[in-house]
Write a protein that holds these residues in place. Structure first.
Motif, PDB file in Angstrom:
ATOM      1  N   LEU A 180      35.196  66.992 -42.065  1.00  6.96           N
ATOM      2  CA  LEU A 180      35.659  67.781 -41.290  1.00  6.96           C
ATOM      3  C   LEU A 180      37.276  67.309 -40.778  1.00  6.96           C
ATOM      4  CD1 LEU A 180      32.905  69.248 -39.362  1.00  6.96           C
ATOM      5  CD2 LEU A 180      34.420  70.215 -41.066  1.00  6.96           C
ATOM      6  N   ARG A 181      37.412  65.949 -40.667  1.00  2.63           N
ATOM      7  CA  ARG A 181      38.652  65.428 -40.258  1.00  2.63           C
ATOM      8  C   ARG A 181      39.635  65.121 -41.257  1.00  2.63           C
ATOM      9  NH1 ARG A 181      36.253  61.422 -35.477  1.00  2.63           N
ATOM     10  NH2 ARG A 181      36.166  62.916 -34.048  1.00  2.63           N
ATOM     11  N   SER A 182      39.218  65.314 -42.978  1.00  2.00           N
ATOM     12  CA  SER A 182      39.869  65.025 -43.792  1.00  2.00           C
ATOM     13  C   SER A 182      41.220  65.587 -43.808  1.00  2.00           C
ATOM     14  CB  SER A 182      39.105  64.822 -45.131  1.00  2.00           C
ATOM     15  OG  SER A 182      38.582  66.296 -45.298  1.00  2.00           O
ATOM     16  N   PRO A 183      41.298  66.952 -43.230  1.00  2.00           N
ATOM     17  CA  PRO A 183      42.634  67.420 -43.549  1.00  2.00           C
ATOM     18  C   PRO A 183      43.840  66.817 -42.818  1.00  2.00           C
ATOM     19  CG  PRO A 183      40.923  69.272 -42.888  1.00  2.00           C
ATOM     20  CD  PRO A 183      40.200  67.883 -42.832  1.00  2.00           C
ATOM     21  N   GLU A 184      44.869  66.975 -43.500  1.00  2.00           N
ATOM     22  CA  GLU A 184      45.960  65.979 -42.888  1.00  2.00           C
ATOM     23  C   GLU A 184      46.550  66.902 -41.905  1.00  2.00           C
ATOM     24  OE1 GLU A 184      48.681  64.660 -46.116  1.00  2.00           O
ATOM     25  OE2 GLU A 184      46.693  64.332 -47.375  1.00  2.00           O
ATOM     26  N   VAL A 185      47.337  65.918 -41.057  1.00  2.00           N
ATOM     27  CA  VAL A 185      48.030  66.522 -39.747  1.00  2.00           C
ATOM     28  C   VAL A 185      48.918  67.680 -40.378  1.00  2.00           C
ATOM     29  CG1 VAL A 185      49.831  66.194 -38.003  1.00  2.00           C
ATOM     30  CG2 VAL A 185      48.111  64.498 -38.819  1.00  2.00           C
ATOM     31  N   MET A 186      49.611  67.597 -41.587  1.00  2.22           N
ATOM     32  CA  MET A 186      50.502  68.760 -42.150  1.00  2.22           C
ATOM     33  C   MET A 186      49.753  70.075 -42.304  1.00  2.22           C
ATOM     34  SD  MET A 186      53.375  68.186 -45.026  1.00  2.22           S
ATOM     35  CE  MET A 186      53.181  66.767 -45.167  1.00  2.22           C
ATOM     36  N   GLN A 187      48.621  69.790 -42.969  1.00  2.40           N
ATOM     37  CA  GLN A 187      47.656  71.088 -43.282  1.00  2.40           C
ATOM     38  C   GLN A 187      47.399  71.658 -41.856  1.00  2.40           C
ATOM     39  OE1 GLN A 187      44.970  68.669 -45.667  1.00  2.40           O
ATOM     40  NE2 GLN A 187      45.469  70.035 -47.415  1.00  2.40           N
ATOM     41  N   LEU A 188      47.274  70.784 -40.788  1.00  2.00           N
ATOM     42  CA  LEU A 188      46.849  71.493 -39.589  1.00  2.00           C
ATOM     43  C   LEU A 188      47.953  72.196 -39.011  1.00  2.00           C
ATOM     44  CD1 LEU A 188      44.374  68.750 -38.298  1.00  2.00           C
ATOM     45  CD2 LEU A 188      43.657  71.039 -38.894  1.00  2.00           C
ATOM     46  N   ASP A 189      49.017  71.823 -39.248  1.00  2.66           N
ATOM     47  CA  ASP A 189      50.114  72.198 -38.727  1.00  2.66           C
ATOM     48  C   ASP A 189      50.614  73.445 -39.288  1.00  2.66           C
ATOM     49  OD1 ASP A 189      50.539  70.454 -36.760  1.00  2.66           O
ATOM     50  OD2 ASP A 189      52.178  69.218 -38.108  1.00  2.66           O
ATOM     51  N   GLN A 190      50.435  73.337 -40.793  1.00  2.00           N
ATOM     52  CA  GLN A 190      50.663  74.568 -41.422  1.00  2.00           C
ATOM     53  C   GLN A 190      49.603  75.916 -41.030  1.00  2.00           C
ATOM     54  OE1 GLN A 190      52.156  75.369 -45.143  1.00  2.00           O
ATOM     55  NE2 GLN A 190      52.226  77.005 -43.450  1.00  2.00           N
ATOM     56  N   MET A 191      48.468  75.720 -40.755  1.00  2.00           N
ATOM     57  CA  MET A 191      47.402  76.543 -40.065  1.00  2.00           C
ATOM     58  C   MET A 191      48.064  77.146 -38.886  1.00  2.00           C
ATOM     59  SD  MET A 191      45.528  76.921 -42.318  1.00  2.00           S
ATOM     60  CE  MET A 191      43.973  77.947 -41.512  1.00  2.00           C
ATOM     61  N   ARG A 192      48.605  76.100 -38.043  1.00  2.00           N
ATOM     62  CA  ARG A 192      49.358  76.637 -36.865  1.00  2.00           C
ATOM     63  C   ARG A 192      50.405  77.379 -36.812  1.00  2.00           C
ATOM     64  NH1 ARG A 192      49.629  71.555 -33.572  1.00  2.00           N
ATOM     65  NH2 ARG A 192      47.412  71.569 -34.116  1.00  2.00           N
ATOM     66  N   THR A 201      40.940  78.294 -38.524  1.00  4.44           N
ATOM     67  CA  THR A 201      41.184  76.824 -39.188  1.00  4.44           C
ATOM     68  C   THR A 201      39.922  76.136 -39.466  1.00  4.44           C
ATOM     69  OG1 THR A 201      42.690  76.906 -37.368  1.00  4.44           O
ATOM     70  CG2 THR A 201      42.430  74.514 -38.479  1.00  4.44           C
ATOM     71  N   PHE A 202      38.686  76.530 -39.112  1.00  5.41           N
ATOM     72  CA  PHE A 202      37.483  75.707 -39.386  1.00  5.41           C
ATOM     73  C   PHE A 202      37.000  76.409 -40.602  1.00  5.41           C
ATOM     74  CE2 PHE A 202      32.774  75.631 -39.388  1.00  5.41           C
ATOM     75  CZ  PHE A 202      32.755  74.707 -39.463  1.00  5.41           C
ATOM     76  N   TRP A 203      36.872  77.738 -40.889  1.00 10.40           N
ATOM     77  CA  TRP A 203      36.456  78.328 -41.864  1.00 10.40           C
ATOM     78  C   TRP A 203      37.235  78.202 -43.271  1.00 10.40           C
ATOM     79  CZ3 TRP A 203      31.610  79.178 -42.019  1.00 10.40           C
ATOM     80  CH2 TRP A 203      30.724  79.335 -40.904  1.00 10.40           C
ATOM     81  N   ARG A 204      38.597  78.316 -43.034  1.00 13.53           N
ATOM     82  CA  ARG A 204      39.465  78.099 -44.000  1.00 13.53           C
ATOM     83  C   ARG A 204      39.705  76.850 -44.572  1.00 13.53           C
ATOM     84  NH1 ARG A 204      41.666  84.083 -43.795  1.00 13.53           N
ATOM     85  NH2 ARG A 204      39.668  85.010 -43.229  1.00 13.53           N
ATOM     86  N   LEU A 205      40.003  75.994 -43.412  1.00 12.76           N
ATOM     87  CA  LEU A 205      40.803  74.621 -43.984  1.00 12.76           C
ATOM     88  C   LEU A 205      39.623  73.450 -43.926  1.00 12.76           C
ATOM     89  CD1 LEU A 205      42.953  72.897 -44.776  1.00 12.76           C
ATOM     90  CD2 LEU A 205      43.456  72.900 -42.124  1.00 12.76           C
ATOM     91  N   ARG A 206      38.932  73.108 -42.741  1.00 10.60           N
ATOM     92  CA  ARG A 206      38.368  72.064 -42.323  1.00 10.60           C
ATOM     93  C   ARG A 206      36.977  72.166 -43.180  1.00 10.60           C
ATOM     94  NH1 ARG A 206      39.382  68.656 -38.041  1.00 10.60           N
ATOM     95  NH2 ARG A 206      40.841  69.638 -36.605  1.00 10.60           N
TER      96      ARG A 206
END
Lengths: 290, 281
Positions: A180-192, A201-206
């Motif tokens: 669940l922590r494997s998405p990179e900061v960049m991907q999380l920022d993209q979601m934001r 973010t949880f269902w589609r990325l993490r």
């Protein structure tokens, strides 16, 4: 595929060693018998005897194979697949406890992992205990859990499943937290930047990103879960299940029975892990990850 | 009623304190304090619930009762500890891990053997090997030798698989460098490949510490002289002396954590260069 020849060679060597060890370990008893009957054993007679004793120290592979066939295939042919003498019946008992415990453990593990990833308090206070919990030889608790749950009126499948659960939740927690922590900061920022909510973010990325980690842990968890179920059957006093067969075999010196239960357990473990492997391959390829 | 209120109060106070701590900068003291606080809270709730609801000692003894029993029966606990941990688990652990590392080094010299043994080793590492216990008890007798044998079989394959994998960790570039130094294969092994394999070997050793204790204790369920932790647990459960069982479990937990911590500490000293160790300090 180029590993097939070496693997077959190794397996062949193991069988050869097994036969040789059977001669070596059973020879004493064969000589003893011959001495009492006052006959001299030729080498071929010795070998034949060590491979066909009733209660050998180490049964030869074909004896174990014959015993397994006698208690599975032959019983099915007679239409008594689920009689108490059938290994299929005992495997089923163990398998049901394993699967229940595995399901509970996986569920608990995923919930804990989500809590740990989303909650700093849990991360810092619970995570060290999750790790410590595994340095405790939990199987030592098995007899107590069974007896105590029996006293409360819970018996049968659930106590064994609890032990399986305890053994299988740990790999899932560790793997899922990592996943669940494997998405990179960049991907999380993209979601934001897409204004995604926390649940999106949880269902589609993490969650999708954690799948490879989840499957790796599930394999470990499944093997651990089977061990838990087998050990959980020991203190119930040899009623049913592969663990009970092991215990009964050791009480009455039925080595062939012990080995057949052992091989059955090994086969069960191999099949269960292989099934997860297949699900993993299908899922990951449909997700475009493998 | 007072005890139930105590449990609820302990829960609220513990949780609130941990939430407060979580907001602080994660210094070393805070990192240590939070899990400790969590553990203390759990024990306080346990004590309160057991006393408040008057749970029978046959089901779940209170922590204070366990502590009293622990203090009162140190002689028995020590005897069991020596029998199970020192004689059974430790002997088996040393023999098993030592032979696994040596075997791995031997296997590593042959590509054929490695490709043949690795799938088999991986397969065996996933099997319920504890099941071998009754057979080994039959072969080696009831005393600690059979327990050590079970431990050897249990720890062998995880350590073997990890070590073989670790010996592959040195990259081709690093090996070529050793060759340009005209290093013999023994020197390459000692100076390059074994050090590179250490993180993997320690991973296996850590898994093996828990397995060793489990193996030694479970093997005692299949027959044992009248001492040993597994023996005491199964007998005391039969006598419904659960406080003694819990005292044994406390010993097992302490030993397990200490062994794991000890191996982790050695790992830190040996593999100080590894990124996972550097990042922490």
């Amino acid at each position: 595929m180029r590993s097939i020849v070496p693997v077959l060679t190794v397996v062949g060597v193991i069988f050869a060693l097994w036969y040789a060890a059977a001669i070596w370990l059973n020879a004493a008893w064969a000589y003893d018998k011959a001495k009492r009957a006052d006959v001299a054993l030729s080498t071929s007679e010795l070998v034949a005897d060590t491979w066909s004793q009733e209660k050998p120290r180490l049964p030869a592979p074909h004896q174990v194979g014959a015993e397994i066939w006698k208690t599975t295939g032959a019983m099915v042919a007679k239409g008594r697949a689920f009689s108490k003498r059938s290994l299929i019946y005992h495997s089923w008992i163990t398998l049901s406890a394993t699967l229940l415990g595995f399901a509970l453990g996986t569920g608990l593990g995923i919930l804990l992992a989500v809590g740990i990833v989303y909650n700093t308090v849990m991360d810092r206070s619970v995570m060290p205990w999750v790790i410590t919990s595994q340095t405790i030889p939990i199987l030592a608790l098995a007899p107590m859990i069974i007896v105590v749950l029996n006293a409360v009126g819970i018996s049968g499948l659930l106590p064994k499943a609890m032990i399986s659960m305890y053994l299988s939740f740990f790999p899932v927690v560790v793997g899922m937290v990592k996943g669940l922590r494997s998405p990179e900061v960049m991907q999380l920022d993209q979601m934001r930047t897409w204004n995604a909510s926390a649940s999106q973010t949880f269902w589609r990325l993490r969650l999708p990103a954690s799948m490879p980690y989840l499957f790796a842990s599930l394999k470990v968890g499944m093997a651990a879960s089977l061990v838990g179920a087998i050990v959980g059957e020991l203190p119930t006093g040899a009623v049913a299940g592969l663990g009970a067969r092991l215990l009964a075999g050791s009480y009455y010196g039925q080595t062939i029975q012990i080995w057949s239960a052992l091989i059955m357990a090994a086969a069960l473990a191999a099949v269960l892990v292989a099934i997860i492997g297949v699900i993993q391959r299908v899922t990951l390829s449909r997700m475009g990850m493998a | 009623m007072g005890w139930i209120l105590f449990a609820v109060g302990a829960w609220i106070v513990g949780w609130a304190l941990n939430v407060r701590l979580a907001r602080l900068a994660p210094s070393r003291a805070v990192r240590l304090a939070m899990p400790v606080l969590f553990g203390v809270t759990i024990i306080a709730i346990w004590e309160g619930v057991v006393r408040g609801f008057d749970v029978s000692a046959v089901l779940l003894p209170a922590p204070s009762v366990i502590a009293t029993t622990f203090a009162a029966s140190t002689a028995i606990l020590w005897e069991d500890f020596v029998q199970t941990v020192i004689k059974g688990a430790l002997t088996g652990y040393i023999i098993g891990c030592g032979s696994a590392v040596l075997t791995a080094i031997a296997i590593d010299r042959s590509d054929f053997l490695r490709r043949g043994l690795m799938p088999v080793g991986n397969f065996v590492a996933a099997l319920p090997i504890v099941g071998m216990a009754p057979i080994l008890v039959m072969w080696f007798g009831f005393d600690w030798q059979s327990k050590a044998a079970v431990v050897v079989v249990m720890v062998f394959f995880p350590v073997l698989v990890n070590t073989v994998e670790g010996l592959q960790a040195a990259s081709a570039m690093q090996r070529d460098l050793m060759r340009t130094y005209a290093a013999s294969s023994a020197t390459t092994l000692l100076k390059l490949r074994l050090p590179m394999a250490m993180p993997f070997i320690f991973n296996g050793l850590k898994i093996a510490t828990t397995l060793a204790l489990i193996g030694a204790i479970v093997a005692e369920f299949f027959g044992s002289p009248i001492r040993g932790m597994g023996f005491r647990i199964s007998v005391s459960v039969g006598q419904l002396a659960l406080d003694l069982v819990w005292a044994e479990i406390v010993v097992a937990a302490l030993v397990g954590s200490a062994a794991y911590g000890g191996v982790a500490l050695i790992e830190r000293v040996v593999t100080f260069w590894h990124p996972s160790q550097r990042a922490r300090s």
